[in-house]
Design a protein around this motif. Structure first.
Motif, PDB file in Angstrom:
ATOM      1  N   LEU A  84       0.832  -1.203   0.000  1.00 59.13           N
ATOM      2  CA  LEU A  84       0.000   0.000   0.000  1.00 59.13           C
ATOM      3  C   LEU A  84       0.865   1.250   0.000  1.00 59.13           C
ATOM      4  O   LEU A  84       0.567   2.238  -0.687  1.00 59.13           O
ATOM      5  N   VAL A  89      -1.409   4.292  -1.223  1.00 61.45           N
ATOM      6  CA  VAL A  89      -2.783   4.117  -0.760  1.00 61.45           C
ATOM      7  C   VAL A  89      -2.900   4.557   0.701  1.00 61.45           C
ATOM      8  O   VAL A  89      -2.084   4.177   1.546  1.00 61.45           O
ATOM      9  N   TYR A  91      -4.505   4.414   4.381  1.00 66.97           N
ATOM     10  CA  TYR A  91      -5.113   3.368   5.205  1.00 66.97           C
ATOM     11  C   TYR A  91      -4.941   3.735   6.671  1.00 66.97           C
ATOM     12  O   TYR A  91      -4.162   4.636   7.018  1.00 66.97           O
ATOM     13  N   SER A 106      -8.132   2.419  -3.486  1.00 70.59           N
ATOM     14  CA  SER A 106      -7.131   1.369  -3.702  1.00 70.59           C
ATOM     15  C   SER A 106      -7.041   0.981  -5.168  1.00 70.59           C
ATOM     16  O   SER A 106      -5.946   0.881  -5.737  1.00 70.59           O
TER      17      SER A 106
END
Length: 259
Positions: A84, A89, A91, A106
């Motif tokens: 990620l 991304v 998170y 994503s």
């Protein structure tokens, strides 16, 4: 400036045709535009591998768009968090060892990561067969428009040459199933394409790193297709294993190509 529809048409057809022809001969052809293959494509392109993804549907991203039962969130475990980060991304930690991300973001980041690295993606193209030559290795794909195959129209296909093919077609394991059906005596993995077992996230995620491998000369399997080939459990909306599987598939291909 006055717009000319003919110029617009020519721009689309000429630019697409030029790119398509350039990608009729590649190092690695990935079948299926889901998360495992998007991850693989980025790492392959980063390594200087000429990489193309073929996705039969209009949208790229596979089942990740819908998160879990159309709740657009996915879960990633600790050991996949670095992927990620590689794709940028966002998170956050839900509880120890469990991380949550937007499925929509994503997918967008995975697509951007793969294409920015230099991978090419063609949507609406279905892979209906493989090419195998005297060395008994997969050396290319037989392709047609996705709507042609979906509507079962009788239209002859075209071909793509590839040094390595990666099957990331999810539950169907479509490329592996084709090889097993068309090559007498071909056994992919220890069991052949047997389909997934019932959901068991713990086992399915863990075993996915073992089932991601070259299952036939020139053919690597990744993501849910890998577990379908091996008869391993499905995992549900946890995507760490899918991403790790994609990265491993890329590493196998890179080593095979000697990059």
């Amino acid at each position: 400036m006055e717009l000319d529809e003919l110029v617009i048409t020519r721009a689309i057809v000429e630019e697409y045709s030029k790119t398509f022809l350039d990608y009729t001969d590649v190092d690695v052809a990935l079948v299926g535009g889901g998360p495992a293959n998007l991850v693989a494509a980025k790492y392959l392109a980063d390594a200087g591998v000429k990489t193309v993804i073929f996705e039969k549907k209009l949208s790229i991203g596979g089942g990740m768009w819908g998160g879990g039962m159309m709740f657009p969130r996915i879960v990633i475990q600790e050991d996949a968090k670095h992927i990620l980060d590689d794709f940028g991304v966002n998170y956050h930690e839900y509880e120890k060892g469990y991380y949550v991300a937007s499925s929509i973001e994503s997918v967008g980041r995975l697509i951007t990561g793969a294409t920015s690295a230099g991978a090419e993606i063609f949507n609406l193209i279905d892979v209906e067969d493989v090419m195998i030559r005297e060395n008994d290795a997969v050396c290319g794909l037989v392709i047609n428009w996705g709507p042609v195959s979906m509507n079962r129209l009788h239209v002859d296909p075209l071909s793509i040459c590839a040094k390595v093919v990666i099957d990331g077609t999810g539950h169907d394991a479509a490329v592996c199933s084709t090889v097993q059906r068309k090559v007498p005596g071909a056994q992919l993995g220890e069991l052949g394409v047997v389909g997934e077992k019932p959901m068991w996230a713990e086992v399915g995620e863990r075993i996915l790193m073992e089932t991601t491998k070259e299952v036939y000369p020139g053919l690597i399997v990744t993501g849910m297709a890998a577990n379908a080939v091996a008869g391993a459990p499905r995992m549900g909306p946890i995507f760490g294993g899918m991403m790790l599987s994609g990265k491993k598939a890329a590493e196998i291909a890179i080593e095979k190509l000697g990059k």
